[in-house]
Design a protein around this motif. Structure first.
Motif, short mmCIF file in Angstrom:
data_model
loop_
_atom_site.label_atom_id
_atom_site.label_comp_id
_atom_site.label_asym_id
_atom_site.label_seq_id
_atom_site.Cartn_x
_atom_site.Cartn_y
_atom_site.Cartn_z
N UNK A 1 127.17 30.69 69.49
CA UNK A 1 125.80 30.94 68.83
C UNK A 1 124.60 30.07 69.57
N UNK A 2 125.04 28.93 69.97
CA UNK A 2 124.06 28.00 70.76
C UNK A 2 123.60 28.90 72.04
N UNK A 3 124.63 29.49 72.89
CA UNK A 3 124.49 30.01 74.10
C UNK A 3 123.56 31.22 73.67
N UNK A 4 123.72 31.80 72.49
CA UNK A 4 122.78 33.06 72.29
C UNK A 4 121.48 32.85 72.26
N UNK A 5 121.16 31.71 71.27
CA UNK A 5 119.80 31.16 71.29
C UNK A 5 119.15 30.79 72.46
N UNK A 6 119.82 30.43 73.64
CA UNK A 6 119.03 30.08 74.75
C UNK A 6 119.38 30.84 75.89
N UNK A 7 120.41 31.66 75.93
CA UNK A 7 120.65 32.33 77.35
C UNK A 7 120.71 33.95 77.06
N UNK A 8 120.87 34.23 75.89
CA UNK A 8 120.83 35.78 75.63
C UNK A 8 119.53 36.39 75.69
N UNK A 9 119.29 37.59 76.28
CA UNK A 9 117.84 38.25 76.20
C UNK A 9 117.48 38.39 74.95
N UNK A 10 118.37 38.22 73.66
CA UNK A 10 117.73 38.35 72.51
C UNK A 10 117.50 37.12 71.82
N UNK A 11 117.87 36.11 72.39
CA UNK A 11 117.87 34.60 71.51
C UNK A 11 116.62 34.12 71.43
#
Length: 500
Positions: free
Chosen positions: A175-185
């Motif tokens: 969840x944390x990596x999604x927030x800060x690394x995903x293009x959708x975060x």
């Protein structure tokens, strides 16, 4: 790579109009040109994939570094236990990241909070990512779990390792990596619009995403369990409990140093990318080299600062402190390694060393016990690294690594003239990681404690988990010596067991 192509119809006009020979010549030339172009395109993909796979192998080698560092930092009677936990961080983390973690982190398209595609790598790979990308991100996930295991070493039931490692790699970290690394975060610098404070968070290789997450998770576990038996005396003063092997500590530290080049420089994901006009000596390959240099200098600066600082404070040259100081410098530079100058990396490492010294002093004052200083090192120095990036990120580097913003580009370091918007975004990052990991992992450890699944018994702790949980000791000559020590030192005057 920029697209290119050849049209026989267009080319034939330069070869004599509509003549039969001109048309045939144009088709021949274009067919061969397109074949060569396609081969160059294939080569570009192959080069980038090979680069990412090699970086993955380097990051995975850090698991061996964690294992050696952990083994050397605990007492001999717990060696097999801590090394087995490092193996299972990778094994359990691999399955849970495959089933859930990768989808929650990078399952696009998704909302800003969590991903929801590619569970079990369904409909994967695709035109945006390949298997090498999954492998690389899995290596990061298990690194976070490895950090946590050090904080709760020498007193934790084995089943708890399996539960927390699976939970961390399958839900909390993704969840944390999604927030800060995903293009959708919602806070990602990779977003194409709606950037947090017009900037997004620049946490390039994970001072926050990896190191703060692993460190805070370890902090939650260690606070829930309490200190090891004998770590503090009757008056609350700390009692030194040294690890059994400086050799393993150094081996683990140097392996981690080696792997950190894949961790930081590999986070570019690809290497064959020009900055501006093609054909120049300067491109992403240059930024990768600079990133390796800033990583090196931050670690070196932190190690030397710790060496001389601890000499002044305690009067001797301490091997373990220097190794931890080195790693603290690496943890701090990880977030901004790609967007700062080498001179700034030296400053980053210098401050990181004192951050670690300060947090270690605070830990002793409040009775906090972390055998590997993992929370102090990874959470403390990781948080400093997040602030450091917001202070010293250079405008040119930020716009090269994070392109796509028209006009003046993105906000950059506060002390580099970039204003305070990047700092605001990074303060938000520190706050949300602390809250998210604290709530989720804190609740998990509390539940495990209530169920009697967290801490081992005092008798098992005194005997050592190698004997009580794993059938024997890591070193053959320890069986007899440790059994004598247990019989002779089971209690201090006053009834409190002493450390063995």
């Amino acid at each position: 790579m920029a697209s290119a192509g050849c049209s026989a119809a267009n080319l034939s006009s330069f070869l004599g109009g509509g003549a039969t020979n001109a048309t045939a010549a144009a088709e021949y030339i274009c067919n061969n040109f397109n074949t060569v172009h396609d081969r160059f395109t294939d080569t570009a993909f192959a080069v980038d994939t090979t680069y990412l796979l090699f970086s993955s192998y380097l990051v995975f080698a850090m698991q061996l570094g964690f294992a050696m560092l952990c083994a050397g930092s605990v007492r001999a009677k717990n060696t097999m236990n801590i090394m087995l936990t490092n193996v299972l961080d990778a094994a359990a983390g691999g399955l849970f990241y495959y089933l859930f973690g990768f989808a929650l982190a990078f399952g696009s398209p998704s909302n800003g909070f969590i991903g929801h595609h590619h569970f079990g790598l369904e409909n994967f790979p695709n035109d945006s990512s390949d298997y090498s990308y999954f492998l690389y991100q899995w290596c990061f996930a298990i690194a976070a779990a490895g950090i946590t295991s050090g904080s709760i070493a020498e007193r934790t039931q084995f089943v708890s390792y399996l539960i927390y490692s699976s939970f961390l790699t399958g839900l909390v970290y993704p969840v944390v990596s999604h927030w800060f690394w995903s293009s959708d975060g919602w806070a990602s610098a990779a977003r194409t619009n709606g950037l947090l404070f017009g900037s997004g968070v620049i946490d390039f290789a994970g001072s926050g995403v990896v190191h703060m997450v692993g460190g805070i998770a370890g902090l939650c576990g260690a606070l829930t369990e309490g200190p090891r038996i004998g770590r503090f005396d009757h008056s609350g003063k700390p009692v030194t409990m040294r690890g059994h092997s400086g050799t393993l500590v150094v081996l683990g530290t140097l392996l981690l140093w080696f792997g950190w080049y894949g961790f930081n420089a590999g986070s570019f994901i690809n290497i064959l990318k020009a900055y501006g006009k093609s054909g120049s000596y300067y491109g992403q390959w240059s930024a990768i080299g600079r990133t390796a240099v800033t990583t090196t200098l931050a670690g070196c600066s932190a190690a030397l600062t710790t060496l001389f600082g601890k000499r002044l404070l305690v009067g001797h040259w301490n091997l373990t402190d220097v190794c931890n100081g080195l790693l603290g410098g690496f943890a701090a530079i990880t977030g901004g390694c790609s967007v700062v100058d080498p001179w700034a990396a030296v400053l980053c490492g210098f401050v990181a060393a004192w951050v670690l010294v300060g947090f270690n002093k605070l830990a002793e004052r409040v009775g906090y016990d972390d055998p590997l200083e993992a929370a102090q090192l990874h959470a403390g120095c990781g948080a400093w690294g997040i602030l450091f990036t917001a202070l010293f990120a250079r405008k040119e580097y930020v716009n090269e690594v994070y392109p796509g913003q028209p006009g003046t580009g993105r906000p950059y370091g506060l002390l580099m003239g970039g204003g305070g918007r990047l700092m605001a975004a990074h303060l938000v990052q520190i706050a949300v990681i602390t809250v998210w990991v604290g709530v989720t992992m804190g609740t998990l450890f509390w539940i495990l404690g209530k169920l009697g699944l967290l801490r081992i018994s005092a008798e098992d702790e005194m005997a050592g988990m190698d004997l009580t949980s794993h059938g024997g000791y890591a070193y053959e000559d320890d069986d007899y010596n440790t059994s004598l020590e247990i019989g002779r030192k089971m209690e201090k005057p006053g009834g409190n067991p002493v450390p063995v």
